[in-house]
Design a protein around this motif. Structure first.
Motif, short mmCIF file in Angstrom:
data_model
loop_
_atom_site.label_atom_id
_atom_site.label_comp_id
_atom_site.label_asym_id
_atom_site.label_seq_id
_atom_site.Cartn_x
_atom_site.Cartn_y
_atom_site.Cartn_z
N PRO A 180 38.84 28.51 -14.89
CA PRO A 180 38.09 29.56 -15.60
C PRO A 180 39.02 30.73 -15.94
O PRO A 180 40.04 30.93 -15.29
CB PRO A 180 37.02 29.97 -14.59
CG PRO A 180 37.52 29.54 -13.27
CD PRO A 180 38.44 28.38 -13.50
N PRO A 181 38.67 31.51 -16.96
CA PRO A 181 39.52 32.62 -17.37
C PRO A 181 39.61 33.71 -16.30
O PRO A 181 38.70 33.88 -15.50
CB PRO A 181 38.85 33.17 -18.63
CG PRO A 181 37.46 32.62 -18.62
CD PRO A 181 37.47 31.39 -17.77
N THR A 182 40.72 34.40 -16.31
CA THR A 182 40.94 35.55 -15.42
C THR A 182 42.04 36.40 -16.02
O THR A 182 42.80 35.94 -16.87
CB THR A 182 41.31 35.10 -13.99
OG1 THR A 182 41.38 36.26 -13.15
CG2 THR A 182 42.65 34.38 -13.97
N GLN A 183 42.14 37.64 -15.56
CA GLN A 183 43.22 38.54 -15.98
C GLN A 183 44.24 38.75 -14.88
O GLN A 183 45.32 39.26 -15.13
CB GLN A 183 42.65 39.87 -16.44
CG GLN A 183 41.78 39.74 -17.68
CD GLN A 183 41.11 41.05 -18.04
OE1 GLN A 183 40.85 41.89 -17.19
NE2 GLN A 183 40.82 41.21 -19.32
N VAL A 184 43.87 38.39 -13.65
CA VAL A 184 44.77 38.53 -12.51
C VAL A 184 44.68 37.28 -11.66
O VAL A 184 43.63 36.63 -11.59
CB VAL A 184 44.43 39.77 -11.65
CG1 VAL A 184 44.68 41.06 -12.41
CG2 VAL A 184 43.00 39.72 -11.13
N VAL A 185 45.78 36.95 -11.01
CA VAL A 185 45.78 35.78 -10.14
C VAL A 185 46.66 36.05 -8.93
O VAL A 185 47.74 36.61 -9.05
CB VAL A 185 46.24 34.51 -10.91
CG1 VAL A 185 47.66 34.62 -11.38
CG2 VAL A 185 46.04 33.26 -10.07
N GLY A 186 46.14 35.69 -7.77
CA GLY A 186 46.90 35.78 -6.54
C GLY A 186 47.61 34.47 -6.28
O GLY A 186 47.21 33.42 -6.79
N SER A 193 42.31 36.58 3.43
CA SER A 193 41.22 37.28 4.10
C SER A 193 41.69 38.64 4.59
O SER A 193 42.86 39.02 4.38
CB SER A 193 40.68 36.44 5.27
OG SER A 193 41.68 36.24 6.23
N LYS A 194 40.81 39.36 5.24
CA LYS A 194 41.09 40.72 5.72
C LYS A 194 42.43 40.77 6.45
O LYS A 194 42.74 39.95 7.30
CB LYS A 194 39.97 41.17 6.67
CG LYS A 194 40.18 42.55 7.22
CD LYS A 194 39.04 42.95 8.13
CE LYS A 194 39.28 44.34 8.69
NZ LYS A 194 38.17 44.76 9.54
N GLY A 195 43.24 41.77 6.06
CA GLY A 195 44.54 41.98 6.69
C GLY A 195 45.70 41.28 6.01
O GLY A 195 46.86 41.60 6.26
N ASP A 196 45.40 40.32 5.13
CA ASP A 196 46.46 39.60 4.43
C ASP A 196 47.05 40.43 3.31
O ASP A 196 46.35 41.22 2.67
CB ASP A 196 45.93 38.30 3.82
CG ASP A 196 45.64 37.22 4.84
OD1 ASP A 196 46.15 37.33 5.98
OD2 ASP A 196 44.89 36.28 4.51
N SER A 197 48.34 40.25 3.05
CA SER A 197 48.98 40.82 1.88
C SER A 197 48.92 39.76 0.77
O SER A 197 49.32 38.63 0.99
CB SER A 197 50.44 41.17 2.15
OG SER A 197 50.51 42.31 2.97
N VAL A 198 48.40 40.19 -0.37
CA VAL A 198 48.22 39.28 -1.50
C VAL A 198 49.26 39.60 -2.55
O VAL A 198 49.31 40.73 -3.06
CB VAL A 198 46.80 39.46 -2.11
CG1 VAL A 198 46.62 38.52 -3.29
CG2 VAL A 198 45.73 39.26 -1.06
N LYS A 199 50.09 38.62 -2.89
CA LYS A 199 50.96 38.76 -4.06
C LYS A 199 50.13 38.36 -5.27
O LYS A 199 49.44 37.34 -5.24
CB LYS A 199 52.19 37.84 -3.94
CG LYS A 199 53.18 38.28 -2.90
CD LYS A 199 54.50 37.54 -3.01
CE LYS A 199 54.35 36.05 -2.83
NZ LYS A 199 55.64 35.33 -2.80
N TRP A 200 50.20 39.18 -6.32
CA TRP A 200 49.39 38.89 -7.50
C TRP A 200 50.05 39.45 -8.75
O TRP A 200 50.92 40.30 -8.67
CB TRP A 200 47.97 39.43 -7.35
CG TRP A 200 47.86 40.91 -7.21
CD1 TRP A 200 48.07 41.66 -6.08
CD2 TRP A 200 47.50 41.85 -8.23
NE1 TRP A 200 47.86 42.99 -6.34
CE2 TRP A 200 47.50 43.13 -7.65
CE3 TRP A 200 47.16 41.71 -9.57
CZ2 TRP A 200 47.19 44.28 -8.38
CZ3 TRP A 200 46.86 42.86 -10.29
CH2 TRP A 200 46.87 44.12 -9.68
N THR A 201 49.62 38.92 -9.90
CA THR A 201 50.16 39.39 -11.17
C THR A 201 49.10 39.26 -12.26
O THR A 201 48.05 38.67 -12.05
CB THR A 201 51.46 38.64 -11.54
OG1 THR A 201 52.11 39.34 -12.60
CG2 THR A 201 51.18 37.21 -11.95
#
Length: 162
Positions: A105-111, A87-95
């Protein structure tokens, strides 16, 4: 070097600038970058080295368009969340990913919060090389009139030495 760049991007840029400033040739710089590219292609780097981090400036529902880290956080919250949602203020690691588990379901990015949450996903090494290597070195290679494709493992014409 951007503060939100992946660690591998920062390291490549640092090494490249040090080599260029030390007067090293295009071949030396290219070989150094290719070492990183090969490690990415062969999945030899820890996921933390090839992931990005984005701080969410708003609640996910407030974004007009989800992209990058906000899109990855939304996917995590909806499909992977095992603990606290992002949520707001969080740092999200993603690739970047090119394949997902059959139940997702399909996606191109994931946290993710923990590397184990990426089990079953296929890391998209081609996109990572394009965005985290090529985009980070292209201005330097352009100024020096060097061939960037050699540095990222692109096709090279055969040299017959005639």
């Amino acid at each position: 070097k951007a503060s939100n760049a992946a660690p591998v991007s920062k390291k490549i840029q640092e090494d490249m600038f040090n080599l260029v400033c030390d007067g090293m040739s295009e071949g030396v710089v290219t070989d150094t970058i290719m070492t990183y590219v090969n490690c990415i292609k062969n999945s030899e780097l820890p996921i933390d080295d090839i992931c990005l981090s984005t701080r969410l400036g708003m609640h996910l529902s407030e974004y007009k368009t989800l992209s990058g880290g906000s899109k990855a956080a939304h996917y995590y919250n909806k499909h992977l969340q095992s603990g606290e949602p992002f949520s707001k203020g969080d740092s999200v690691k993603w690739t970047y990913v090119s394949g997902v588990p059959s139940t997702m379901p399909p996606t191109q990015v994931v946290g993710f919060r923990e590397e184990s949450e990426l089990e079953g996903f296929t890391i998209d090494t081609d996109t990572i090389i394009e965005k985290m290597v090529k985009k980070k070195i292209e201005s330097t290679f352009s100024v020096l009139d060097w061939n960037i494709n050699n540095a990222i493992g692109g096709a090279r014409p055969k040299n017959y030495g005639w």
